[in-house]
Design a protein around this motif. Structure first.
Motif, PDB file in Angstrom:
ATOM      1  N   HIS A  98       0.838  -1.635  -0.224  1.00 44.12           N
ATOM      2  CA  HIS A  98       0.445   0.480   0.242  1.00 44.12           C
ATOM      3  C   HIS A  98       0.701   1.500   0.478  1.00 44.12           C
ATOM      4  CE1 HIS A  98      -3.351   2.415   0.996  1.00 44.12           C
ATOM      5  NE2 HIS A  98      -2.355   3.111   1.895  1.00 44.12           N
ATOM      6  N   ARG A  99       2.312   1.393   0.888  1.00 49.72           N
ATOM      7  CA  ARG A  99       2.622   2.542   0.936  1.00 49.72           C
ATOM      8  C   ARG A  99       3.025   2.549  -0.392  1.00 49.72           C
ATOM      9  NH1 ARG A  99       7.326   1.604   4.690  1.00 49.72           N
ATOM     10  NH2 ARG A  99       8.003   0.038   2.723  1.00 49.72           N
ATOM     11  N   ASP A 100       4.442   1.996  -1.210  1.00 51.63           N
ATOM     12  CA  ASP A 100       4.557   1.784  -2.844  1.00 51.63           C
ATOM     13  C   ASP A 100       3.407   2.422  -3.429  1.00 51.63           C
ATOM     14  OD1 ASP A 100       6.443   0.847  -0.964  1.00 51.63           O
ATOM     15  OD2 ASP A 100       6.876  -1.041  -1.734  1.00 51.63           O
ATOM     16  N   ASP A 101       2.603   1.911  -3.354  1.00 51.59           N
ATOM     17  CA  ASP A 101       1.007   1.706  -4.839  1.00 51.59           C
ATOM     18  C   ASP A 101       0.549   3.821  -3.768  1.00 51.59           C
ATOM     19  OD1 ASP A 101      -0.182   1.122  -6.744  1.00 51.59           O
ATOM     20  OD2 ASP A 101      -2.306   0.253  -5.219  1.00 51.59           O
ATOM     21  N   THR A 102       1.420   4.176  -3.774  1.00 56.96           N
ATOM     22  CA  THR A 102       0.780   6.084  -3.067  1.00 56.96           C
ATOM     23  C   THR A 102       0.766   6.748  -4.446  1.00 56.96           C
ATOM     24  OG1 THR A 102       2.710   6.336  -2.268  1.00 56.96           O
ATOM     25  CG2 THR A 102       0.535   5.948  -0.873  1.00 56.96           C
ATOM     26  N   ALA A 103       1.668   5.973  -5.431  1.00 52.94           N
ATOM     27  CA  ALA A 103       2.159   7.108  -5.963  1.00 52.94           C
ATOM     28  C   ALA A 103       1.587   7.034  -7.640  1.00 52.94           C
ATOM     29  CB  ALA A 103       3.603   7.018  -7.020  1.00 52.94           C
ATOM     30  N   PHE A 104       1.007   8.261  -8.010  1.00 55.33           N
ATOM     31  CA  PHE A 104       0.031   7.472  -9.780  1.00 55.33           C
ATOM     32  C   PHE A 104       0.844   6.681 -10.963  1.00 55.33           C
ATOM     33  CE2 PHE A 104      -1.348   9.199 -14.023  1.00 55.33           C
ATOM     34  CZ  PHE A 104      -2.801   8.871 -13.863  1.00 55.33           C
ATOM     35  N   ARG A 105       0.071   6.058 -11.249  1.00 54.44           N
ATOM     36  CA  ARG A 105       0.568   4.960 -12.883  1.00 54.44           C
ATOM     37  C   ARG A 105      -0.381   5.202 -13.370  1.00 54.44           C
ATOM     38  NH1 ARG A 105       0.623  -1.102 -10.042  1.00 54.44           N
ATOM     39  NH2 ARG A 105       1.607  -0.957  -8.655  1.00 54.44           N
ATOM     40  N   ASP A 106      -1.968   5.000 -13.087  1.00 50.19           N
ATOM     41  CA  ASP A 106      -1.873   4.942 -14.511  1.00 50.19           C
ATOM     42  C   ASP A 106      -4.044   5.401 -13.943  1.00 50.19           C
ATOM     43  OD1 ASP A 106      -3.738   2.898 -13.949  1.00 50.19           O
ATOM     44  OD2 ASP A 106      -2.329   1.106 -15.374  1.00 50.19           O
ATOM     45  N   TYR A 107      -4.873   6.124 -14.436  1.00 48.93           N
ATOM     46  CA  TYR A 107      -6.060   6.228 -14.178  1.00 48.93           C
ATOM     47  C   TYR A 107      -7.123   4.643 -13.770  1.00 48.93           C
ATOM     48  CZ  TYR A 107      -5.596  10.961 -16.229  1.00 48.93           C
ATOM     49  OH  TYR A 107      -4.570  11.967 -16.546  1.00 48.93           O
ATOM     50  N   GLN A 108      -7.593   3.944 -14.636  1.00 51.41           N
ATOM     51  CA  GLN A 108      -7.416   2.272 -13.548  1.00 51.41           C
ATOM     52  C   GLN A 108      -7.146   2.318 -13.251  1.00 51.41           C
ATOM     53  OE1 GLN A 108      -6.781  -1.036 -17.073  1.00 51.41           O
ATOM     54  NE2 GLN A 108      -7.394  -1.767 -15.424  1.00 51.41           N
ATOM     55  N   ARG A 109      -5.850   2.134 -12.775  1.00 53.94           N
ATOM     56  CA  ARG A 109      -5.621   2.207 -11.379  1.00 53.94           C
ATOM     57  C   ARG A 109      -5.382   3.108 -10.613  1.00 53.94           C
ATOM     58  NH1 ARG A 109      -4.526  -1.826  -7.714  1.00 53.94           N
ATOM     59  NH2 ARG A 109      -3.587  -1.403  -6.277  1.00 53.94           N
ATOM     60  N   GLU A 110      -5.690   4.060 -10.767  1.00 51.82           N
ATOM     61  CA  GLU A 110      -6.573   4.951 -10.075  1.00 51.82           C
ATOM     62  C   GLU A 110      -7.935   4.817  -9.365  1.00 51.82           C
ATOM     63  OE1 GLU A 110      -4.869   7.352  -7.907  1.00 51.82           O
ATOM     64  OE2 GLU A 110      -3.505   7.191  -8.329  1.00 51.82           O
ATOM     65  N   SER A 111      -8.653   3.833 -10.756  1.00 55.25           N
ATOM     66  CA  SER A 111     -10.294   3.803 -10.495  1.00 55.25           C
ATOM     67  C   SER A 111     -10.273   2.652  -9.316  1.00 55.25           C
ATOM     68  CB  SER A 111     -10.371   3.567 -11.653  1.00 55.25           C
ATOM     69  OG  SER A 111     -10.416   5.302 -12.461  1.00 55.25           O
ATOM     70  N   GLU A 112      -9.107   1.719  -9.255  1.00 55.81           N
ATOM     71  CA  GLU A 112      -9.873   0.440  -8.716  1.00 55.81           C
ATOM     72  C   GLU A 112      -9.173   0.890  -7.602  1.00 55.81           C
ATOM     73  OE1 GLU A 112      -7.126  -3.858  -8.440  1.00 55.81           O
ATOM     74  OE2 GLU A 112      -7.111  -2.380  -9.913  1.00 55.81           O
TER      75      GLU A 112
END
Length: 269
Positions: free
Chosen positions: A115-129
């Motif tokens: 969860h800590r490593d996933d705070t940065a923006f990747r793509d809009y699909q990941r942000e929606s998930e």
């Protein structure tokens, strides 16, 4: 003048001597009343201050912080003592945990690191998930008791109407299914359109939508402040056009506010 009649001097001197005494008594009574009121207020303020200090002393967040700091200090002290004696701290600490507890802890640490490593923006699909999972988490646990009550009521209703079928699954389990699909919906059932949620569920949905809209507006304001755009959307092509739009906004924004908000929400027809 007869001797029995009082003289004018004696009649005029009595009010002069009685008035100052009565006024002094009145002032003293008011002073006593003010003193009693001040003492009552002081006692009440002291009582409220004592309650506030007790509440601050037993604040759960502060107690949790103190407990956490105490646990960290104890762990550091134990680690220093074991390392000074030439022992292995991790091996020593593992003796106090079972295999199940150790696996649960490793899983928790792995999830926290992910969860800590996933705070940065990747793509809009990941942000929606991520937003979808966050909304599911905020919904809370399902009401299984209510679900069971509604299922039993649907089964009883289907049994009374004669539309209840017993279906056997592939693994041999027997399931009661209503033909019209009022509860156990199928691809052909339309009863879900007649479902009416309760008021608590509607209020929760409205609060979630309002919270999402406020977060979106906050991000938008922050972005505009960062870019120096303090007038909302960019609706101008040059500085002269910007000044003209500002002049129009001063006179007509109060009449077009509802229409603009409908456009922003996407509910304008």
């Amino acid at each position: 003048m007869t001797p029995s009649e009082p003289s004018p001097a004696s009649t005029s001197s009595k009010p002069e001597t009685s008035d100052p005494a009565s006024k002094a008594q009145e002032r003293m009574a008011r002073f006593r009343a003010l003193q009693a009121r001040a003492k009552t207020s002081s006692d009440q303020n002291l009582k409220e201050a004592t309650k506030e200090s007790q509440r601050l002393a037993t604040d759960p967040s502060q107690l949790n912080a103190v407990t956490r700091k105490h646990a960290i200090a104890s762990q550091k002290l134990l680690k220093a003592d074991i390392e000074e004696s030439g022992g292995d701290f991790e091996r020593k600490r593992a003796w106090d945990w079972t295999i199940e507890e150790s696996e649960r802890w490793d899983k928790r640490v792995k999830k926290r690191d992910a969860h800590r490593d996933d705070t940065a923006f990747r793509d809009y699909q990941r942000e929606s998930e991520k937003a979808y999972k966050r909304q599911l988490k905020n919904m809370g646990a399902p009401d299984l008791e209510k679900y069971t009550r509604e299922k039993m009521a649907a089964i009883e209703k289907a049994a009374a109407a004669g539309t209840l079928d017993i279906v056997e699954t592939e693994d041999g389990e027997m399931i009661a299914v209503d033909k019209d699909g009022t509860f156990f919906s199928t691809a052909d059932s339309t009863a879900f359109a007649q479902h009416k949620p309760d008021k608590a569920a509607v209020d929760r949905l409205v609060a979630d939508l309002r919270k999402a809209e406020e977060a979106s507006l906050k991000k938008r304001r922050d972005r505009q402040a960062k870019n120096g755009e303090d007038n909302g959307d960019v609706t101008y092509i040059n500085e002269k056009n910007k000044q003209f739009n500002q002049k129009l906004a001063r006179f007509y924004n109060k009449y077009t506010a509802e229409i603009r908000e409908s456009f922003e929400r996407g509910t304008m027809v």
